[in-house]
Design a protein around this motif. Structure first.
Motif, PDB file in Angstrom:
ATOM      1  N   ASP A 206      25.370  -2.634  20.592  1.00 38.03           N
ATOM      2  CA  ASP A 206      25.150  -2.952  19.175  1.00 38.03           C
ATOM      3  C   ASP A 206      23.660  -3.124  18.915  1.00 38.03           C
ATOM      4  O   ASP A 206      23.094  -4.142  19.222  1.00 38.03           O
TER       5      ASP A 206
ATOM      6  N   THR B 285      29.805  -5.106  13.616  1.00 40.00           N
ATOM      7  CA  THR B 285      29.712  -6.158  14.623  1.00 40.00           C
ATOM      8  C   THR B 285      30.982  -7.000  14.618  1.00 40.00           C
ATOM      9  O   THR B 285      31.549  -7.297  15.678  1.00 40.00           O
TER      10      THR B 285
ATOM     11  N   GLU C 183      20.202  -6.667  18.370  1.00 38.94           N
ATOM     12  CA  GLU C 183      19.934  -7.048  16.985  1.00 38.94           C
ATOM     13  C   GLU C 183      19.960  -8.543  16.743  1.00 38.94           C
ATOM     14  O   GLU C 183      19.261  -9.039  15.877  1.00 38.94           O
ATOM     15  N   GLU C 184      20.819  -9.240  17.478  1.00 40.08           N
ATOM     16  CA  GLU C 184      20.981 -10.658  17.188  1.00 40.08           C
ATOM     17  C   GLU C 184      20.653 -11.484  18.416  1.00 40.08           C
ATOM     18  O   GLU C 184      20.816 -11.037  19.544  1.00 40.08           O
TER      19      GLU C 184
HETATM   20 MG    MG Z   1      25.784  -5.640  13.201  1.00 43.15          MG
END
Ligand code: MG
Ligand code: TYD
Length: 449
Positions: free
Chosen positions: A167, A99, A122-123
């Motif tokens: 991602d 990332t 993911e975030e």
């Molecule tokens: Mg990552």
């Protein structure tokens, strides 16, 4: 409608295997009770114009257009920058820095006037914002936080991006498919759909993939053939640097390695890796030797270490980090035979510092030198390097790129190289000491070389 056209199929929710009848156990992935009924995929042209074959003439074979990311080590592994419209798979263990690297790429390319979109499954936006702030990146690229493939495709349809970063591929899925998110079937679906869409509009795509425990990206490297370039980001989590390795590249050389140093505010390209790998210690002690290693097109001086000491076990231990342990077994036998001293009462440990793994046969001589240096309790010194393959009869054999290795040794201030004899090998101001076999090496260690 005919009977067969109405028919539905059953697909395994784990691996995507399709059958016409429901099954209790999947013959592909051996999973139990994994089959769900679904509509069959449509085939044919779906109303679109069929594509026609073309003959290429030279004028049309224009070179690919590249954009340099400005991150030196990234451009190196890509073969001089990112090719417009290419698809890159970036694999690596969780937490290795994928990332961080992609944030940097998105930011740099935005700076070069490219419109970039960062898709994160993911975030949260808050996490992404704080990361961006921590890395000190300016404003610029767009974020999309989602887990749905359709959201990504709609974003692509609504706006023309020059670069899209996904991602990660494991966190995005198509809810219409029966497979679980992150399963092989979903990962394939997401990667196929996105690479096709991106290719159609000349958007560059970076797909981040977590390497699973088995060391492959989402199952048996299912994505590697779908993309143009496969990069693996690796390194020991305890060490402050990362290696970016090319596994496949349709637009450049493979086996190229980029080296980054981790810092509090992101990754820094390491431009002088020899210095970097050697500067970790003041001097080279007993049991250490220097080896000019070549990764891709670049030489790096590595330090090989060995300990040999009296064993406390009934069987002596042989352990190796970074050097093939089977080769070590053979090398030990060859040394024993050549110098007539058995090592059955000694443990032998070999390590390549910095966590580097070397498969080149040229490292045999440095490994033998490190073992013998430890055995003779004699330091080899910081101004001597070694390279050469060792054969079963103890002979030292020539290896590739000897000139390039010598040049790097010279650049780094090494005064002497012990290596196989070679008429074409250009000494370039360095003392070249030819060693024909292990016995000569053994003699040269400790008696004024
Ligand atoms: Mg990552
Ligand atoms: P991250 O980029 O999130 O890894 P990945 O996406 O591969 O899972 O990096 C993991 C952690 O390491 C993150 O908390 C930030 C930290 N980190 C640094 O502090 N400096 C660096 O240069 C890198 C690469 C990571």
């Amino acid at each position: 409608m005919t009977k067969s056209a109405k028919r539905t199929v059953f697909a395994c929710t784990t691996c995507g295997y399709e059958t016409l009848k429901w099954l209790g156990k999947c013959p592909m992935c051996q999973g139990w009770d994994t089959f769900k009924e679904m509509a069959p995929a449509s085939s044919g042209h779906d109303g679109r114009e069929p594509k026609r074959p073309v003959i290429l003439s030279d004028e049309e074979l224009a070179d690919e257009e590249r954009i340099a990311t400005g991150i030196e080590e990234m451009d190196r592994v890509l073969g001089g920058g990112m090719t417009i419209g290419s698809a890159i798979l970036l694999g690596g263990d969780p937490g290795i820095g994928k990332t961080t690297l992609c944030f940097e790429i998105a930011s740099r390319l935005t700076g070069h006037g490219l419109k970039a979109l960062y898709v994160s499954g993911e975030e949260s936006l808050r996490q992404l914002a704080s990361r961006k702030k921590r890395l000190g990146l300016g404003a610029g690229f767009a974020f999309l936080t989602t887990n749905h493939l359709d959201d990504v495709l709609s974003a692509m349809a609504a706006e023309r991006y020059g670069l899209i970063i996904l991602d990660s591929v494991q966190s995005i899925y198509n809810p219409k498919l029966p497979m679980l998110p992150g399963s092989m079937g979903q990962v394939k679906e997401v990667a196929t759909r996105l690479t096709m869409e991106a290719k159609a509009v000349d958007t560059s795509l970076i797909i981040i993939g977590h390497v699973t425990k088995e060391g492959v990206i989402a199952g048996p490297r299912v994505l590697e053939h779908m993309v143009d370039t496969v990069l693996y980001f690796e390194g020991d989590k305890m060490l402050p640097y990362r290696l970016l390795r090319t596994i496949k590249n349709r637009y450049g050389a493979v086996e190229e390695v980029g080296i980054f140093q981790m810092s509090g505010n992101g990754l820094i390209s390491v431009e002088n890796p020899s210095q970097f790998f050697m500067s970790q210690r003041g001097d080279i002690g007993e049991g250490s030797s220097l080896f000019p290693y070549i990764t891709g097109s670049r030489p790096i001086i590595l330090e090989v270490q060995a300990i040999t000491q009296k064993t406390n076990f009934s069987m002596p231990r042989r352990l190796s980090l970074g050097y093939d342990v089977n080769r070590l077994f053979i090398l030990i036998s060859v040394i024993e035979k050549a110098i007539g001293k058995p090592f059955f009462d000694r443990d032998i440990y070999v390590n390549i510092t910095g966590g580097m793994k070397v498969n080149e046969p040229g490292i045999d001589l440095p490994v033998a030198a490190a073992i013998l240096s430890s055995f003779k309790e004699t330091a080899l010194g910081r101004d001597t390097a070694f390279f050469g393959e060792i054969g079963l009869t103890g002979e030292v054999r020539k290896i590739v790129n000897m000139d390039m290795r010598t040049k790097e040794c010279q650049r780094i201030g090494i005064k002497r190289i012990l290596c196989p004899a070679d008429g074409t090998h250009n000494a370039g101001g360095i003392e070249i000491v030819n060693v024909r076999n292990i016995r000569e090496l053994y003699k040269k260690i400790g008696d004024g070389r």
